[in-house]
Design a protein around this motif. Sequence first.
Motif, PDB file in Angstrom:
ATOM      1  N   UNK A  69       0.823  -1.219   0.000  1.00  0.00           N
ATOM      2  CA  UNK A  69       0.000   0.000   0.000  1.00  0.00           C
ATOM      3  C   UNK A  69       0.858   1.271   0.000  1.00  0.00           C
ATOM      4  N   UNK A  70       2.165   1.119   0.174  1.00  0.00           N
ATOM      5  CA  UNK A  70       3.040   2.299   0.245  1.00  0.00           C
ATOM      6  C   UNK A  70       3.577   2.721  -1.115  1.00  0.00           C
ATOM      7  N   UNK A  71       3.346   1.902  -2.148  1.00  0.00           N
ATOM      8  CA  UNK A  71       3.891   2.287  -3.457  1.00  0.00           C
ATOM      9  C   UNK A  71       3.081   3.444  -4.036  1.00  0.00           C
ATOM     10  N   UNK A  72       3.742   4.561  -4.342  1.00  0.00           N
ATOM     11  CA  UNK A  72       3.014   5.723  -4.868  1.00  0.00           C
ATOM     12  C   UNK A  72       2.766   5.599  -6.374  1.00  0.00           C
ATOM     13  N   UNK A  73       1.804   6.365  -6.872  1.00  0.00           N
ATOM     14  CA  UNK A  73       1.576   6.389  -8.327  1.00  0.00           C
ATOM     15  C   UNK A  73       2.590   7.299  -9.002  1.00  0.00           C
ATOM     16  N   UNK A  74       2.989   8.342  -8.314  1.00  0.00           N
ATOM     17  CA  UNK A  74       4.075   9.199  -8.809  1.00  0.00           C
ATOM     18  C   UNK A  74       4.978   9.549  -7.628  1.00  0.00           C
ATOM     19  N   UNK A  75       6.210   9.917  -7.942  1.00  0.00           N
ATOM     20  CA  UNK A  75       7.136  10.338  -6.889  1.00  0.00           C
ATOM     21  C   UNK A  75       7.552   9.181  -6.004  1.00  0.00           C
ATOM     22  N   UNK A  76       7.872   9.489  -4.761  1.00  0.00           N
ATOM     23  CA  UNK A  76       8.345   8.453  -3.839  1.00  0.00           C
ATOM     24  C   UNK A  76       7.627   8.575  -2.496  1.00  0.00           C
ATOM     25  N   UNK A  77       7.500   7.437  -1.826  1.00  0.00           N
ATOM     26  CA  UNK A  77       7.001   7.393  -0.459  1.00  0.00           C
ATOM     27  C   UNK A  77       8.165   6.965   0.424  1.00  0.00           C
ATOM     28  N   UNK A  78       8.353   7.654   1.534  1.00  0.00           N
ATOM     29  CA  UNK A  78       9.423   7.250   2.456  1.00  0.00           C
ATOM     30  C   UNK A  78       8.831   6.463   3.618  1.00  0.00           C
ATOM     31  N   UNK A  79       9.414   5.298   3.877  1.00  0.00           N
ATOM     32  CA  UNK A  79       8.989   4.476   5.008  1.00  0.00           C
ATOM     33  C   UNK A  79       9.768   4.883   6.258  1.00  0.00           C
TER      34      UNK A  79
END
Length: 306
Positions: A69-79
Amino acid sequence: MTTGLFTHPDCEQHAMLGHPERPERLRAVMQRLADSGLEDEMRVTQATEISDATISLTHPQEHIALIASSEPEVGTTKIDPDTYLSQGSLRASRLAAGACVEATEAVLSGKIDQAFCAVRPPGHHAEVARAMGFCLFNNLAIAAEVALQDPGVERVAILDFDVHHCNGTVDIFKDRQEVLVCSSFQQNFYPYRYLDFENDHIINTPLVAGTDGSLFRQQVEQDWLPALARHAPDFIFISAGFDAHTDDPLGQLCFDDTDYDWVTKQLRDVAKQMASGRLVSTLEGGYDLQALAGSVETHVAALLQG
Ligand SMILES: [Zn+2]
């Protein structure tokens, strides 16, 4: 002897601008294996994505769901401050873990004798329920679980010479006597977790910043080889991180290619003596592209010389 090379170009899809754990690492490794001719001596397999069921041998469903669920559609998500997902990260991480599992299954079935997995993101910092340190799933820990399900495998060993301690691997196997974990690492350095945790089957080899390979070799002879002799593993796994290289920008240890040649031959010989040659190595760290490519070439060449 047949050596497998497990990889997939989609491991390059995991990408964040300016991050040291970048797609160019894998490209540099694969280019070097091709240019050196080593790839021609290996059986190359395009990895396939691991299933949730196999990941769940190591990580709980909540962790798998959090990563998905953390994968973004654009850009990046930081865990966390170091660990990110971009579009394609989920596929890359499933391919990285899938490569390690497929390599292990191919060795267990006797189709190949040993394997190197050229994959990313790396895995050894990923704990049971915590992605960290560039790692989403603990690729090699999952593979070790798969090996332990084989009736012919009672004990395994995971040897890790990355500049960082393998906190994730220790977290996963700290109460599992059948898994020997030996980790060399720069002292007082990331990940600051499990650094002092030791028991009969968790062997720590801390090295002060500036240490060259000679002390590392002494420690391996003094601690790792006797521990391996006592443990008598049926399968050898190597978390092959190359960021202890003297040219690496993240670590301050001073290993060179001759050290990677030496340690690889030691572990290959242990595999031959105790584990019928069964060995799977996978890429962990290593952030200077030239040093990384050269170190992987040395490591793979040493495996092939068996
Ligand atoms: Zn590392």
